[in-house]
Design a protein around this motif. Structure first.
Motif, PDB file in Angstrom:
ATOM      1  N   VAL A 273       0.670  -1.191  -0.295  1.00  0.00           N
ATOM      2  CA  VAL A 273       0.123  -0.130  -0.035  1.00  0.00           C
ATOM      3  C   VAL A 273       0.482   0.936   0.143  1.00  0.00           C
ATOM      4  N   TYR A 274       2.281   0.934   1.162  1.00  0.00           N
ATOM      5  CA  TYR A 274       2.590   2.029   0.908  1.00  0.00           C
ATOM      6  C   TYR A 274       3.297   2.376  -0.722  1.00  0.00           C
ATOM      7  N   THR A 275       4.032   1.708  -1.470  1.00  0.00           N
ATOM      8  CA  THR A 275       4.625   2.343  -3.139  1.00  0.00           C
ATOM      9  C   THR A 275       3.417   2.293  -4.178  1.00  0.00           C
ATOM     10  N   THR A 276       2.062   2.265  -3.709  1.00  0.00           N
ATOM     11  CA  THR A 276       0.931   2.269  -3.732  1.00  0.00           C
ATOM     12  C   THR A 276       1.344   4.180  -4.084  1.00  0.00           C
ATOM     13  N   PHE A 277       1.091   4.548  -2.903  1.00  0.00           N
ATOM     14  CA  PHE A 277       0.898   5.726  -2.557  1.00  0.00           C
ATOM     15  C   PHE A 277       2.076   6.478  -2.946  1.00  0.00           C
ATOM     16  N   GLN A 278       2.952   6.037  -2.955  1.00  0.00           N
ATOM     17  CA  GLN A 278       3.867   6.770  -3.292  1.00  0.00           C
ATOM     18  C   GLN A 278       3.735   7.045  -4.798  1.00  0.00           C
ATOM     19  N   HIS A 279       3.436   5.634  -5.002  1.00  0.00           N
ATOM     20  CA  HIS A 279       3.460   6.150  -7.003  1.00  0.00           C
ATOM     21  C   HIS A 279       2.152   6.909  -6.755  1.00  0.00           C
ATOM     22  N   ALA A 280       1.338   7.549  -6.246  1.00  0.00           N
ATOM     23  CA  ALA A 280       0.533   8.275  -6.831  1.00  0.00           C
ATOM     24  C   ALA A 280       0.753   9.938  -6.261  1.00  0.00           C
ATOM     25  N   ALA A 281       1.798   9.700  -5.612  1.00  0.00           N
ATOM     26  CA  ALA A 281       2.325  11.338  -5.238  1.00  0.00           C
ATOM     27  C   ALA A 281       3.792  11.489  -6.031  1.00  0.00           C
ATOM     28  N   MET A 282       4.218  10.934  -6.786  1.00  0.00           N
ATOM     29  CA  MET A 282       5.530  11.503  -7.362  1.00  0.00           C
ATOM     30  C   MET A 282       4.686  11.462  -8.627  1.00  0.00           C
ATOM     31  N   GLU A 283       3.361  10.572  -9.748  1.00  0.00           N
ATOM     32  CA  GLU A 283       2.134  11.198 -10.852  1.00  0.00           C
ATOM     33  C   GLU A 283       1.863  12.523 -10.699  1.00  0.00           C
ATOM     34  N   THR A 284       1.227  12.880  -9.412  1.00  0.00           N
ATOM     35  CA  THR A 284       0.581  14.163  -8.821  1.00  0.00           C
ATOM     36  C   THR A 284       1.312  15.070  -8.895  1.00  0.00           C
ATOM     37  N   ALA A 285       2.972  14.990  -8.148  1.00  0.00           N
ATOM     38  CA  ALA A 285       4.022  15.855  -8.468  1.00  0.00           C
ATOM     39  C   ALA A 285       4.696  16.698  -9.729  1.00  0.00           C
ATOM     40  N   MET A 286       4.764  15.083 -10.078  1.00  0.00           N
ATOM     41  CA  MET A 286       5.041  15.813 -11.501  1.00  0.00           C
ATOM     42  C   MET A 286       3.647  17.027 -12.202  1.00  0.00           C
ATOM     43  N   VAL A 287       2.668  16.476 -11.984  1.00  0.00           N
ATOM     44  CA  VAL A 287       1.204  17.070 -12.911  1.00  0.00           C
ATOM     45  C   VAL A 287       1.200  18.385 -12.251  1.00  0.00           C
TER      46      VAL A 287
END
Length: 409
Positions: A273-287
């Motif tokens: 679950v942590y890596t799921t949150f991590q991936h979503a955070a990085m994608e949103t940061a890029m956006v």
């Protein structure tokens, strides 16, 4: 100079609350679904190509940009067709959808319904007949070569997109600290730990930004005052400024330390679950980085040329929906959020222009594609403009409610 600084700080605050809060929540939702089904949804899409444009349009129809953002990396890796990309982009109304849904729900039903039908039909038409994609592809090729992030090159869009359809995204455990770091970053265990802590803090700030964003819409999209206090206005200011700052850190520094250095990708599964949150955070940061750039370009452009959109729309006639469609060529959500406010708050834009803009605009979903394959992004945004003009002009002439203020509460 003072006005330029005010625009910078204002965009820095508003971008994260008005856009990133909703984008992050949507991407996280889709990422958790992906984690739950362990890649089976991606496999299903790959095996059912006939359903792809319909699924792409359904992803784009979700309010915000998160659903359509998910479709872009799927195209880059060869899982879905180019028609699916166009369908997803044509159906999305970006974060301006939240304003229309809150302040003009009847208009939203008709406008986004027309956008969805247009997206599905046009997506299938591109996959079946091509509709001249090859010629546009050649024209864009003469402008410049496809822009990639160094991971892999793409071939002609007309030939089916990515040249590496079976590309496998690296596991979240494959990152070797120090080996893939850019030259401006040192190999530092301290920065690695700090990046993880900032990642957790980023989600706390995003929760506050999401709450502020919902309140912002509930209050009729009125701009909050600037203050640092335990109030709605204070939450809007603090979450906006802190969220954008943390996003810039995660994108330019943090992602290189905590195992998600590549953005604009979609994974088949997540280890936890942590890596799921991590991936979503990085994608949103890029956006977020791209969104702030879009906000600044729009705001500085408006300040420089002093355009009066309200007066232009009132006197444009049939050119209003055409203008709404052409406005959709601007990536990001900034211009379109203002456009939605002109419709729902000022009643300065006709319904035909709103519909055309809903079809043409790509929201923030175009940014992941621009970051990896600029050529495909240019062609895709050109092709979402075509049905936007056709439907917008049709609505202007044949829809009895195509005037100003239709469906506004």
């Amino acid at each position: 100079m003072q006005e330029a600084l005010n625009i910078l700080i204002g965009s820095w605050r508003e971008g994260f609350v008005q856009v990133s809060g909703f984008v992050g929540a949507t991407i996280l939702l889709f990422s958790l679904v992906q984690y739950r089904f362990d890649g089976r949804l991606t496999e299903w899409l790959k095996e059912n190509r006939r359903a792809q444009p319909l699924v792409g349009a359904l992803l784009g129809l979700t309010p915000g940009c998160g659903g359509a953002i998910i479709a872009m990396p799927l195209y880059i890796r060869g899982t879905v067709s180019f028609g699916t990309v166009v369908a997803a982009l044509a159906a999305t109304a970006g974060d301006s959808a939240f304003i229309i849904l809150a302040l003009a729900p009847e208009a939203a039903i008709y406008a986004y319904g027309l956008a969805f039908v247009s997206a599905v039909l046009f997506g299938y038409a591109i996959d079946i007949w091509g509709l001249g994609v090859g010629r546009v592809d050649d024209a864009v090729e003469r402008i410049g070569r496809p822009m990639t992030d160094g991971g892999f090159a793409t071939t002609s869009v007309a030939e089916g997109g990515p040249s590496v359809p079976d590309y496998e995204t690296p596991s979240c455990h494959d990152h070797d600290h120090g080996r893939d770091l850019p030259s401006y970053l040192p190999d530092s265990r301290l920065l690695e730990r700090a990046s993880h802590a900032i990642h957790v803090l980023w989600w706390i700030v995003l929760a506050g930004a999401l709450a502020a964003g919902v309140t912002y819409l509930a209050r009729g999209a009125e701009e909050p005052v600037w203050e640092i206090a335990a109030t709605y206005d204070g939450l809007f200011t603090i979450a906006g400024l802190a969220g954008t700052t943390l996003s810039f850190y995660l994108y330019f520094v943090g992602r290189h330390y905590i195992g998600d250095g590549e953005t604009g990708r979609v994974r088949d599964s997540f280890a936890s679950v942590y890596t799921t949150f991590q991936h979503a955070a990085m994608e949103t940061a890029m956006v977020t980085v791209w969104v702030i750039g879009g906000y600044l370009a729009y705001e500085y452009g408006m300040a420089l040329f002093a355009l009066d959109i309200q007066s232009l729309a009132a006197s444009a006639g049939v050119l209003a929906p055409i203008g709404g469609a052409l406005l959709g060529l601007i990536p990001g959500c900034a211009a379109h959020i203002v456009f939605a406010q002109l419709y729902a708050v000022e009643e300065a834009v006709p319904f035909s222009a709103l519909t055309a803009n809903a079809i043409s605009q790509d929201g923030d979903a175009l940014f992941p594609l621009m970051a990896i394959d600029l050529k495909a992004a240019i062609i895709a945004t050109i092709y979402t403009t075509v049905p936007a003009v056709i439907v917008g002009v049709g609505v202007y002439y044949f829809w009895p409610f195509a005037q100003f203020g239709f469906g506004v509460l």
